[in-house]
Design a protein around this motif. Structure first.
Motif, short mmCIF file in Angstrom:
data_model
loop_
_atom_site.label_atom_id
_atom_site.label_comp_id
_atom_site.label_asym_id
_atom_site.label_seq_id
_atom_site.Cartn_x
_atom_site.Cartn_y
_atom_site.Cartn_z
N ARG A 117 50.06 47.56 56.18
CA ARG A 117 50.52 47.07 54.86
C ARG A 117 49.16 47.22 53.83
O ARG A 117 49.21 47.44 52.82
CB ARG A 117 51.25 45.60 54.95
N ILE A 118 48.12 46.89 54.37
CA ILE A 118 46.78 46.67 53.95
C ILE A 118 46.29 47.98 53.39
O ILE A 118 46.15 48.42 52.12
CB ILE A 118 45.65 45.84 54.60
N LEU B 186 40.29 40.31 56.18
CA LEU B 186 41.15 40.84 55.10
C LEU B 186 40.92 40.06 53.78
O LEU B 186 41.83 40.24 53.07
CB LEU B 186 42.62 40.41 55.64
N ASP B 187 39.70 39.85 53.36
CA ASP B 187 39.25 39.07 52.41
C ASP B 187 39.09 40.22 51.40
O ASP B 187 37.78 40.43 51.33
CB ASP B 187 38.49 37.92 52.59
N ILE C 184 48.35 38.01 43.33
CA ILE C 184 48.96 37.17 44.61
C ILE C 184 50.38 37.98 44.66
O ILE C 184 51.37 37.74 43.97
CB ILE C 184 49.26 35.76 43.90
N ASP D 148 54.34 37.58 49.49
CA ASP D 148 54.10 36.96 50.88
C ASP D 148 52.87 35.94 50.78
O ASP D 148 52.39 35.42 51.84
CB ASP D 148 53.76 37.67 51.95
N GLY D 149 52.40 35.90 49.74
CA GLY D 149 51.03 35.09 49.40
C GLY D 149 49.63 35.53 49.68
O GLY D 149 48.59 35.00 49.38
N PHE D 150 49.88 36.98 50.23
CA PHE D 150 48.61 37.58 50.19
C PHE D 150 47.83 37.82 48.98
O PHE D 150 48.47 38.11 47.97
CB PHE D 150 48.76 39.12 51.07
N LYS D 151 46.39 37.71 48.82
CA LYS D 151 45.65 37.76 47.64
C LYS D 151 44.59 38.89 47.70
O LYS D 151 44.09 39.34 48.73
CB LYS D 151 44.98 36.64 47.32
N ILE D 152 44.35 39.53 46.63
CA ILE D 152 43.36 40.54 46.39
C ILE D 152 42.70 39.97 45.10
O ILE D 152 43.24 39.81 44.16
CB ILE D 152 43.90 42.04 46.11
#
Length: 887
Positions: free
Chosen positions: A463-464, A499-500, A536, A539-543
């Motif tokens: 996914r990333i 994964l930050d 955002i 699913d809450g994942f942030k970039i």
């Protein structure tokens, strides 16, 4: 169909690499692209390894091949008929090779390319990593390739990785007797005759100060092991550079060996259509005579071997230098007077540093014009002797980006070479410079740049990878360039989980973020003042997204002011070189690694280095970050960076830091897996007085920090680290030398929130009281231990365990954690009401008595609790009831 192949005239490393690759691609067919070396053909005839299944080129249907695995080569001109597949878009190409780059190189979707002694080393590493077992026969043949290509580990191209590979192969059952038999065969009569001709024809020519031996021979039929004969000649005559030429049948064979960095024989072999390494190479030539090959070789040697120009011929002299006690303002005046941009710093005749105009200007901008030069000069630099070669000069000025190179004789500076000096020489006399000097070092012009797309696929979740590809597509659509940068790329290259994700956009970062969010049904939080945004995902994942920007600091320790800039300037604002890597995301460039500031070199050196001399002046928190990264990665602080930290401490720059910024850096540092080494480094650099002047770090504190590490390990193992803020336990150790007033001042300096301040002050007072109680009483009941420790957070309890030297105290806290902390009575208030007891304060006393009974093992069941209540609080005369309640 999958095909594993190698280069024409395959040697043992080529064959062994094919067999090793077969372990990674079990359904692939192994095919030689053409002829093999004579000793390899004999190997197949005489050995018992015939059962390895090799197919023949003529039996292949090329239209059915969908994947080509190249081993021990990536030159299109050396893979025979398989060259036709290189340009076929339907064919997926995987490459495993240890040879240097060449113009004829093929690109692949998978590339494992590294300068080791043998290609089998790279494949063995993968086999070992994947846990693939080898049979003794397989291990032996792979070891045979390894020993041949490293000269039994005597060639200068041998690396530690080759030894590791050999160790693994021995563990898998490799038979060294077989390897030895194949590599140390007695010479045949034909080989002895050929060696005799080489010895008698060998002639040494001095070409631009370098002795180069050329030997030639001619025979009507092929004689095997010509490379072995060249190697023997090299050893017998103690030669540094050898070119052995032999006509056999209708071909000219060239074997080249070099022990000198000035002569890269791999380049010469490539010019004849062959290949190899700087120290060992070969070529097979058709349609030329022996004389023609020798003449062409001479022409190339005259053009390419050019160490004749030395530092003494390039340097400027006499040298203008400055003493270390000179102020920055005085140095600025001197630079203006003599119109110079950099100069050596000399103390009593000894070279101690280098000072540039950029260093001076930045110091004056920060109001430090009266500070001595010694505090901001570069102390980590290279120097050369007057007879240094052009190659050595290039390495320092171009590869290591040192703008001024001092030339020293003994301790005396006799001259300097600048970038301008080297450039002028290139422009005025380009024929004297080896061709590789023209290849620029930086990103904009590299002939071959590292691509980490394969590492991204291997290390990151699918996914990333998809999100990063989408980010590149969005940037392309908007006409922007997008890059992944910073710690995310640093850890990707180091193969550490992270994964930050930070993206930098050359364009409007906020517009880019909104477009990326729209395509993914995500939200955007933007900050127009800084040109940044956070995407955002559902699913809450942030970039984090930033517009490429340049930061400058109005005064020391200030927060940065932001202006728009390019990617390179954006990366230049970062703290350390290891955090300056970027990876392109746009389609067609995905995975291209950009390294403007030598981050990969510092990875190799395992060094933490700042980008400029005022890094700690502009942001003193970087001192803590430097220590944190040093310990996390097992690196070391560069000497110059270490000196700059010492200067920042001496100038009291950390005094200007706000408490909140200090606290944040402390929290990050103390949250590392093992902060003990970092805490020691803080003491070495005298950082504790900036937290509080009474904080000391002696044997007692060091013991306490080590004990905390052991206690936390026990807690993690026993309770999975449940609810424990590890950094606070270490903070308690740092503050332990302080008294009550000192602790209060410490909290004020760090600007801790009132709640945390109260937690520290009250916890300290209570922990001291509890410690005294444990010290005076070594036979406390479990209920007494419980009531002493109840209310302490895990951090205080773990700190107390680490701090105490009383085994009884430590055991009591351990028992509390494991057996007492979660104990509760079975009966509740509603149960008491059902038993006819009126609600009121008596409930608390009853429940406390029940809890004590359970803690002390006097009650273990509901029935026993009910009976206890009935006996002590319900039955009997009223006066007894009252007495029991009052107890």
């Amino acid at each position: 169909m999958e095909i594993i192949t190698t280069h024409i005239n395959a040697d043992f490393d080529a064959m062994a690499s094919m067999i090793a690759a077969k372990k990674l691609y079990p359904t692939a067919a192994m095919v030689f692209p053409g002829s093999q070396e004579h000793n390899l053909r004999e190997f197949f005839v005489e050995s018992t390894f015939y059962f390895f299944d090799f197919a023949r080129v003529k039996d292949l249907d090329f239209s059915q091949i969908h994947r080509l695995i190249l081993v021990d080569t990536r030159q299109a001109g050396r893979i025979g008929k398989f060259k036709s597949l290189v340009t076929d878009p339907k064919v997926d190409i995987h490459i495993y090779d240890h040879h240097p780059d060449s113009e004829d190189d093929v690109s692949g979707s998978v590339e494992v390319i590294r300068p080791v002694g043998a290609t089998v080393t790279l494949l063995t590493e993968i086999i070992k990593k994947r846990g693939i077992a080898l049979t003794p026969d397989e291990a032996t043949i792979i070891a045979l390739g390894l020993y041949e290509d490293t000269g039994s580990f005597t060639f200068t191209s041998t690396t530690p990785a080759d030894y590791d590979a050999a160790s693994f192969l021995l563990e898998q059952g490799a038979n060294l007797n077989t390897v030895s038999d194949m590599l140390t065969r007695e010479l045949t009569a034909e080989q002895i005759s050929l060696l005799h001709d080489l010895i008698h024809s060998a002639t040494t020519h001095t070409i631009n100060t370098i002795p180069i031996c050329i030997a030639r021979a001619s025979v009507d039929k092929y004689v095997g092991d010509f490379a072995l004969l060249a190697h023997k000649l090299m050893d017998m005559e103690n030669l540094n550079v050898l070119f052995a030429l032999a006509r056999m049948e209708d071909r000219i064979y060239v074997v080249a060996r070099s022990r000198l960095p000035d002569v890269n024989v791999g380049e010469f072999a490539a010019a004849f259509g062959g290949g190899g390494h700087p120290s060992a190479a070969s070529a097979t030539i058709k349609d030329l005579t022996l004389i023609q090959v020798e003449e062409e070789l001479f022409r190339l040697l005259q053009s390419w071997v050019n160490p004749g120009r030395q530092a003494s011929q390039l340097m400027s002299s006499p040298v203008i230098s400055v003493p270390p006690e000179l102020s920055l303002q005085e140095a600025a005046d001197l630079f203006t007077r003599y119109n110079i941009n950099a100069t050596p710093v000399v103390d009593e005749g000894c070279l101690v540093g280098i000072l540039s105009r950029q260093m001076i200007d930045k110091g004056i901008y920060h109001g430090l014009e009266s500070v001595a030069v010694r505090d901001f000069m570069s102390t980590e630099f290279s120097r050369v002797s007057p007879d240094a070669s052009l190659i050595e000069i290039q390495e320092h000025i171009v590869d290591r980006q040192q703008r001024l190179l001092p030339v020293v004789q003994g301790e005396k500076v006799v001259g300097v070479i600048t970038r301008k000096d080297l450039l002028n020489m290139l422009l005025n006399d380009p024929s004297r410079i080896p061709t590789y000097l023209y290849e620029p070092v930086h990103e904009s012009g590299n002939k071959r740049r590292k691509n980490v797309a394969n590492i991204m696929t291997e290390q990151l979740p699918r996914r990333i990878n998809e999100v990063l590809q989408e980010a590149g597509q969005v940037a392309e659509r908007l006409g922007y360039k997008a890059y992944a940068v910073g710690g995310f790329i640093r850890d990707l290259v180091l193969r550490r989980p992270n994964l930050d994700i930070d993206l930098v956009v050359e364009g409007d970062g906020i517009e880019f973020a909104k477009s990326l969010a729209k395509d993914n049904s995500a939200r955007v939080r933007s900050y127009k003042k800084f040109g940044t945004a956070v995407v955002i995902f559902p699913d809450g994942f942030k970039i984090d997204v930033a517009t490429a920007r340049l930061e400058y600091y109005e005064y020391p320790a200030a927060l940065p002011t932001v202006e728009l800039s390019s990617l390179k300037l954006d990366l230049y604002r970062r703290d350390f070189t290891i955090n300056t890597l970027a990876v392109e995301l746009n389609p067609g460039r995905l995975g291209q690694l950009i390294d403007y500031f030598g981050a990969q070199r510092d990875f190799k050196d395992k060094a933490i280095r700042v980008l400029h001399n005022y890094s700690f002046v502009e942001d003193p928190t970087r001192v803590f970050r430097a220590i944190r990264f040093e310990q996390r990665f097992g690196f070391r602080l560069g000497r110059h960076t270490s000196n700059l930290i010492v200067n920042a401490v001496k100038m009291d720059l950390l005094v200007q830091l706000s408490g909140r910024r200090l606290t944040n850096e402390l929290k990050l540092l103390l949250s590392e897996d093992d902060p003990a080494p970092a805490v020691r480094r803080m003491n070495e650099y005298k950082l504790f007085p900036f937290l509080h002047p009474d904080i000391t770090y002696g044997p007692q504190t060091e013991r306490l920090v080590e004990e905390i590490r052991s206690v936390l390990a026990w807690y993690d193992l026993s309770f999975l680290g449940n609810g424990c803020r590890r950094w606070l336990v270490y903070l308690l150790a740092v503050a332990d030398p302080l008294g009550a007033l000192g602790l209060e001042e410490f909290c004020h300096r760090l600007e801790l929130p009132p709640r945390l301040t109260s937690w520290l002050l009250e916890g300290r007072a209570r922990s001291i009281s509890v410690g005294h109680t444990f010290y005076r009483n070594d036979d406390l009941k479990p209920s007494e231990v419980y009531h002493l420790l109840e209310g302490f957070d895990p951090e205080w309890l773990l700190f107390m365990m680490a701090k105490t030297r009383q085994e009884g105290t430590r055991r009591a806290i351990s028992i509390y954690f494991q057996n007492l902390k979660e104990v509760r009575p079975i009966l509740r208030g509603r149960d008491l009401q059902q038993m006819g007891i009126e609600p009121g304060p008596v409930y608390r006393q009853i429940l406390n008595r029940l809890l004590d009974g359970r803690l002390n093992g006097e009650m273990t069941s509901r029935e026993e609790e009910v009976e206890f209540v009935r006996q002590h609080f319900i039955e009997g005369p009223g006066e007894i009831h009252q007495r029991e309640v009052g107890n």
